[in-house]
Design an enzyme around this catalytic site. Structure first.
Site, PDB file in Angstrom:
ATOM      1  N   ALA A   1      -4.397   2.152  13.798  1.00  0.00           N
ATOM      2  CA  ALA A   1      -5.612   2.091  12.986  1.00  0.00           C
ATOM      3  C   ALA A   1      -6.696   1.217  13.613  1.00  0.00           C
ATOM      4  O   ALA A   1      -7.680   0.900  12.982  1.00  0.00           O
ATOM      5  CB  ALA A   1      -5.272   1.592  11.585  1.00  0.00           C
TER       6      ALA A   1
ATOM      7  N   ARG B   1       1.841   8.453   6.886  1.00  0.00           N
ATOM      8  CA  ARG B   1       2.022   8.387   8.335  1.00  0.00           C
ATOM      9  C   ARG B   1       3.489   8.157   8.672  1.00  0.00           C
ATOM     10  O   ARG B   1       4.201   7.501   7.920  1.00  0.00           O
ATOM     11  CB  ARG B   1       1.201   7.215   8.896  1.00  0.00           C
ATOM     12  CG  ARG B   1      -0.296   7.462   8.838  1.00  0.00           C
ATOM     13  CD  ARG B   1      -1.051   6.172   9.056  1.00  0.00           C
ATOM     14  NE  ARG B   1      -0.802   5.247   7.951  1.00  0.00           N
ATOM     15  CZ  ARG B   1      -0.973   3.944   8.012  1.00  0.00           C
ATOM     16  NH1 ARG B   1      -1.384   3.384   9.126  1.00  0.00           N
ATOM     17  NH2 ARG B   1      -0.743   3.193   6.960  1.00  0.00           N
TER      18      ARG B   1
ATOM     19  N   PHE C   1      -4.415  -0.296   7.274  1.00  0.00           N
ATOM     20  CA  PHE C   1      -5.128  -1.568   7.074  1.00  0.00           C
ATOM     21  C   PHE C   1      -6.072  -1.497   5.864  1.00  0.00           C
ATOM     22  O   PHE C   1      -5.808  -0.768   4.915  1.00  0.00           O
ATOM     23  CB  PHE C   1      -5.885  -1.991   8.346  1.00  0.00           C
ATOM     24  CG  PHE C   1      -5.009  -2.126   9.559  1.00  0.00           C
ATOM     25  CD1 PHE C   1      -3.699  -2.600   9.468  1.00  0.00           C
ATOM     26  CD2 PHE C   1      -5.473  -1.779  10.825  1.00  0.00           C
ATOM     27  CE1 PHE C   1      -2.881  -2.737  10.603  1.00  0.00           C
ATOM     28  CE2 PHE C   1      -4.668  -1.915  11.958  1.00  0.00           C
ATOM     29  CZ  PHE C   1      -3.378  -2.388  11.842  1.00  0.00           C
TER      30      PHE C   1
ATOM     31  N   PHE D   1       3.577  -8.771  -9.371  1.00  0.00           N
ATOM     32  CA  PHE D   1       4.778  -9.537  -9.036  1.00  0.00           C
ATOM     33  C   PHE D   1       5.244 -10.266 -10.295  1.00  0.00           C
ATOM     34  O   PHE D   1       4.417 -10.616 -11.133  1.00  0.00           O
ATOM     35  CB  PHE D   1       4.471 -10.533  -7.919  1.00  0.00           C
ATOM     36  CG  PHE D   1       4.587  -9.932  -6.562  1.00  0.00           C
ATOM     37  CD1 PHE D   1       5.690 -10.197  -5.751  1.00  0.00           C
ATOM     38  CD2 PHE D   1       3.611  -9.056  -6.100  1.00  0.00           C
ATOM     39  CE1 PHE D   1       5.793  -9.611  -4.508  1.00  0.00           C
ATOM     40  CE2 PHE D   1       3.736  -8.464  -4.862  1.00  0.00           C
ATOM     41  CZ  PHE D   1       4.825  -8.735  -4.058  1.00  0.00           C
TER      42      PHE D   1
ATOM     43  N   THR E   1       3.996   1.492  -0.922  1.00  0.00           N
ATOM     44  CA  THR E   1       4.707   1.495  -2.198  1.00  0.00           C
ATOM     45  C   THR E   1       3.803   2.043  -3.302  1.00  0.00           C
ATOM     46  O   THR E   1       4.247   2.840  -4.143  1.00  0.00           O
ATOM     47  CB  THR E   1       5.144   0.057  -2.520  1.00  0.00           C
ATOM     48  OG1 THR E   1       5.823  -0.470  -1.397  1.00  0.00           O
ATOM     49  CG2 THR E   1       6.044   0.007  -3.721  1.00  0.00           C
TER      50      THR E   1
ATOM     51  N   LYS F   1       9.186  -5.802  11.274  1.00  0.00           N
ATOM     52  CA  LYS F   1       8.671  -5.319  10.001  1.00  0.00           C
ATOM     53  C   LYS F   1       9.733  -4.714   9.098  1.00  0.00           C
ATOM     54  O   LYS F   1       9.588  -4.716   7.874  1.00  0.00           O
ATOM     55  CB  LYS F   1       7.639  -4.236  10.332  1.00  0.00           C
ATOM     56  CG  LYS F   1       6.780  -3.795   9.182  1.00  0.00           C
ATOM     57  CD  LYS F   1       5.808  -2.742   9.724  1.00  0.00           C
ATOM     58  CE  LYS F   1       5.289  -1.835   8.652  1.00  0.00           C
ATOM     59  NZ  LYS F   1       4.677  -0.634   9.223  1.00  0.00           N
TER      60      LYS F   1
ATOM     61  N   LYS G   1       0.821  -1.215   0.000  1.00  0.00           N
ATOM     62  CA  LYS G   1       0.000   0.000   0.000  1.00  0.00           C
ATOM     63  C   LYS G   1       0.853   1.263   0.000  1.00  0.00           C
ATOM     64  O   LYS G   1       0.603   2.179  -0.786  1.00  0.00           O
ATOM     65  CB  LYS G   1      -0.915  -0.040   1.227  1.00  0.00           C
ATOM     66  CG  LYS G   1      -2.147   0.808   1.108  1.00  0.00           C
ATOM     67  CD  LYS G   1      -3.143   0.469   2.221  1.00  0.00           C
ATOM     68  CE  LYS G   1      -2.419   0.353   3.543  1.00  0.00           C
ATOM     69  NZ  LYS G   1      -3.299   0.176   4.694  1.00  0.00           N
TER      70      LYS G   1
ATOM     71  N   TRP H   1       6.977  -0.764  -8.277  1.00  0.00           N
ATOM     72  CA  TRP H   1       8.045  -1.296  -7.432  1.00  0.00           C
ATOM     73  C   TRP H   1       9.300  -1.505  -8.281  1.00  0.00           C
ATOM     74  O   TRP H   1      10.390  -1.062  -7.917  1.00  0.00           O
ATOM     75  CB  TRP H   1       7.618  -2.621  -6.781  1.00  0.00           C
ATOM     76  CG  TRP H   1       8.591  -3.116  -5.754  1.00  0.00           C
ATOM     77  CD1 TRP H   1       8.629  -2.781  -4.432  1.00  0.00           C
ATOM     78  CD2 TRP H   1       9.673  -4.023  -5.957  1.00  0.00           C
ATOM     79  NE1 TRP H   1       9.669  -3.416  -3.804  1.00  0.00           N
ATOM     80  CE2 TRP H   1      10.334  -4.183  -4.716  1.00  0.00           C
ATOM     81  CE3 TRP H   1      10.163  -4.705  -7.066  1.00  0.00           C
ATOM     82  CZ2 TRP H   1      11.449  -5.002  -4.554  1.00  0.00           C
ATOM     83  CZ3 TRP H   1      11.281  -5.524  -6.919  1.00  0.00           C
ATOM     84  CH2 TRP H   1      11.911  -5.666  -5.665  1.00  0.00           C
TER      85      TRP H   1
END
Lengths: 579, 579
Positions: free
Chosen positions: A288, A96, A316, A404, A75, A107, A73, A433
């Protein structure tokens, strides 16, 4: 293609942040540089005659329900801004600020990835300009004020406080709702006993630490419109109850002014840049679930004046961050969204379709790396449910299929068809990406088109509806529940909140992000279930009521092999292991 | 004269910090602006060909034993720099960054006062550029790493850690020496029980919080010479012992790299300015009891290249901060001091002479506002003892009599005479508080003269002397004790430290600042007493051994009416109530 995020970020030619601000049209007097590549923008620009009074198209980025495979998201947010740049539009991202807890926990970084990143990524992922530290300091000063007051009132006669000009607060040590916060994953602090020791060492109480981004002060930072508003909201924060059950606020404790002073610089949005040189605001990062999961109103209010498109990400899936984006953030700011981008990946949809579990460190099962239309089809209901949620707000939806290399054309086509049949304005494969803005140019064109459609944006519920009905509306119309089961005492608590004048506030649902329901195990688009509401709490400063639908962890833990073990620094200052 | 500090600070015409750095001779590539009036200076300048390789006169500021009346040490530091400016010298102040705990607790600001201040004083007293927050984050990440390791090792078989490539640490939960830290006065956190809750919530342990400036990470920041040195020192920090009693370091925990990454910007000294426009470094602020109480080595190493005079302040009296300035800071940096300024006031000397107690909020007793030569004479032994301490290091002492309007000429003359008789190079009345640099011009001339005397600086003890003898040397030669009483187990612990290779480290005495002895009640220059050493601890990263001579509070509390109650902010962002 095999370069790591940090390598790509390091090879990027960064422009001085003063140049970025200048290109946006912000004059130097409002720009406070923090080093060469980050700056704070003075919020007072919003009140100045210099403000262009423009109104960019306002785009929200959301996603399907999160899976362990990730959807990309952030990215996509950065990629879309870069893509809009490629098609000749001025675009600004509003993101954020991530907590350092997950960065050093499990993460890694949160600045996007590949050729769609915010730079400098080290600053983005670490202290940035210290806003989260300011939140922690303000919050913990208030917490210290509570315990100090309990301590002193237990030791001295009321006449002593009279002489000092202080009202007796008579705080009930068993009803202190404010914990303390720390911006670190530390499970040992979830439940603590404070005030052990001797007579001089404070009141003995059971208490807790949350991660700093779960602090109400963070939600307040994200929702405040200006300094006076920040001051008022901090003053309204409820820290405890007195022995009669009445709330004791930061104002009552005499600490709201000092808290605001601690937050005065944090209130100024941070400006960074995309890897392709576009200005990006990074400001505030509330949770969130127990909070509303969106970046700051001030950054958005500024950004819409300095771009054709403002792209902002919510936490989310659309049931969580986006619903709150509309019903809490837009309700407060008055900004009206023009389109929503719903990010999905073929892999994540396969996971929703019942694909095998993904274990970190183990090779990815073949289902995710080979064409499997059956599995993908089974996962589509989650995507379609999210499209449905977006359309219920009257805003055009564009599905971004984050590509992908192992995806197939047939898989993309399946997703596209289903999305458009479900009412999406468009569904576009995006390769930002791997290819940066060029890879998101198609997405950018689709978003431009969708955002020019007539907008029928409406909030899910008006302010005037009772709290109970607000909760039911979100549960039924957004989550797809058949109804709500309020546990013992909750309805009474809602009545009390209505009586005390909090009935006009929006609700901020604290629910798992992993399912549209309250049960993380229910994937896809669950039907035939009812939402349990266990408890309801008030965030009087932030300005919402938050019902708890299940256990929400507000202090994460560190895994057996934390991400910090890979992080180090070379003698010349080059950071390794942040990604 | 009736203007408040904040009013004076606000009326000052600040120069852009880039201009200040430029005037010092630092080229822009090393200057990272943080807003318009503060900057970080890249420590890599120290390794660059641009470094002028100059060596300013190096002046330490100390004071008599602290009293509730204050001596004005910071004010004198700033005043002297301004005074040196008035007599045509380039001078730079090097100060500690204050903790926000006391700022919001009892003390108010620490940026100097009157017409001798560091500006912007709000930044100085609040977050500055976030260094203390970085210290807290690095420290607490290490603390979280300890508990996470105890937790995971208690839950999984050793083979699991082998697979992860991790050595079993087998930390003894009862021997975790590292607490957590917070930059707030909060007595409720002095003694805590962590890890309450369920099975997922971490190991149940008794623990503690210190104020952040008491963290060993802060002492390390102050003593590191460059980034590789910082990395090594953080790695050496001992966080716990394993069940065999061997130390477990930050390196063992795999967290030292991440800690250094968190500290990489904090390592760059902050540049601010005096109210008369001279550059001033503000960098690091370790406690002056359990740590060494001096600003950073990096700032001083930079400063001596860009001035004729570098004026640096050490914590508390000459027995505490100055002794550590010499024996720990100068020992590590290799810099040699040229003179010491010993600050005293007539009022504080009267308090040492047995003057009546001073109660905050009550009017000052007349003894302090009227001439009283008797009382003043009784207080002189403390001043003379401090002059003696300075002369034992072979450095010329200048006594600065920080003037108050109620002092009389006869009182000043009494102090001057006694000081010079005791061996001070000079004793000068200074009025920098009321008159800025002009008021400190006489002091500046006296310091210039003293600093040009031949220097016979010597450390109190060589590295090779055993730890026990180092402690005795400080006790007898600095404090004036007749000897040292080591409590049970301490001598054995010293032997163990020697065996483990820590015998060459200097000692950092943790003692009350209120008396030359260990007993705060013994004013003046106590004789006929022995120093008790209760316990001895190792700061392996900072590089000192610290003997505890009495109870030392490392987490202050908030008073009944904390200073934060006066702090607030106007709608336009003007801060009120910081002083």
């Amino acid at each position: 293609m095999n370069k790591s995020d940090i390598e790509i970020a390091r090879e990027a030619k960064l422009k001085p942040i003063s140049e970025i601000a200048g290109a946006m049209g912000i004059s130097p007097q409002w720009v406070e540089e923090y080093g060469k590549y980050k700056a704070k923008i003075d919020w007072r620009l919003l009140k100045s005659a210099e403000l262009p009074q423009k109104r960019a198209k306002y785009i929200n980025i959301t996603a399907i329900s999160p899976t362990p495979l990730g959807e990309g998201k952030t990215t996509t947010t950065v990629g879309l801004v870069q893509g809009l740049g490629k098609i000749g539009k001025q675009a600004v991202a509003c993101l954020r600020q991530p907590s350092m807890g997950p960065t050093f926990g499990i993460k890694g970084g949160a600045a996007g990835g590949g050729y769609s990143q915010i730079v400098p990524m080290e600053d983005f992922n670490l202290h940035l300009t210290g806003d989260i530290h300011a939140v922690s300091a303000a919050h913990n000063l208030c917490a210290a004020a509570v315990d100090a007051r309990i301590y002193h009132e237990s030791r001295w006669a009321p006449s002593y406080f009279e002489k000092l000009g202080l009202k007796i607060l008579d705080i009930d040590p068993c009803r202190v709702s404010l914990g303390r916060v720390m911006d670190i994953n530390d499970r040992g602090l979830r439940n603590v006993m404070t005030g052990l020791g001797g007579r001089e060492d404070g009141p003995l109480r059971q208490s807790r630490f949350d991660i700093s981004v779960a602090s109400e002060v963070m939600a307040i930072l994200a929702l405040a419109r200006d300094l006076p508003d920040l001051r008022k909201r901090l003053g309204r924060m409820v820290a405890a109850c007195n022995k009669k059950g009445d709330p004791v606020t930061a104002e009552d404790l005499g600490v709201a002014g000092a808290m605001t002073v601690l937050m005065k610089d944090a209130l100024k949005p941070n400006l960074l840049q995309t890897i392709e040189g576009q200005g990006s605001f990074v400001h505030a990062g509330p949770f969130a679930n127990i909070a509303h999961g969106n970046s700051s109103i001030i950054a958005d209010l500024l950004a819409v004046n300095y771009a054709d498109f403002v792209v902002t990400e919510a936490g989310f899936g659309s049931d969580m961050g986006m619903e709150k984006f509309f019903d809490i953030k837009c309700r407060t700011s008055g900004l009206v969204p023009d389109a929503v981008v719903l990010v999905a990946t073929v892999r994540a949809l396969k996971s929703h379709g019942g694909g095998p579990a993904v274990v970190p460190g183990k090779p990815l099962p073949p289902e995710y790396k080979e064409e499997n239309l059956e599995l993908l089809k089974k996962g589509l209901p989650n995507l379609l449910a999210h499209i449905g949620i977006i359309s219920r707000f009257g805003v055009p939806a564009v599905v971004a299929i984050n590509a992908f290399p192992t995806d197939t054309e047939a898989e993309w086509e399946l997703v596209r068809d289903a999305a458009i049949k479900a009412g999406a304005a468009d569904a576009v494969v995006t390769t930002h990406w791997a290819n940066g803005g060029e890879g998101a140019a198609d997405l950018a064109r689709a978003v431009e088109k969708a955002a020019s459609l007539p907008s029928h944006f409406k909030l899910l519920y008006p302010d005037e509806v009772p709290l109970k009905q607000k909760i039911e509306t979100v549960a039924v119309r957004v989550y797809g529940a058949e109804g709500v089961d309020f546990e013992k005492g909750v309805l009474k608590e809602l009545d009390t909140l209505e009586e005390k004048g909090y009935g006009k506030l929006p609700v901020c649902m604290a629910k798992t992000q992993y399912s549209l329901s309250h049960d993380p195990a229910l994937k896809g688009a669950p039907r035939g279930w009812r939402l349990p509401v266990r408890e309801v709490r008030l965030a009087a400063g932030a300005g919402f009521v938050y019902p708890l639908c299940g256990a929400i962890t507000t202090m994460p833990g560190l895994p057996s092999r934390p991400a910090f073990m890979d992080v180090d620094i070379d003698d010349d200052g080059t950071v390794r292991g942040l990604f």
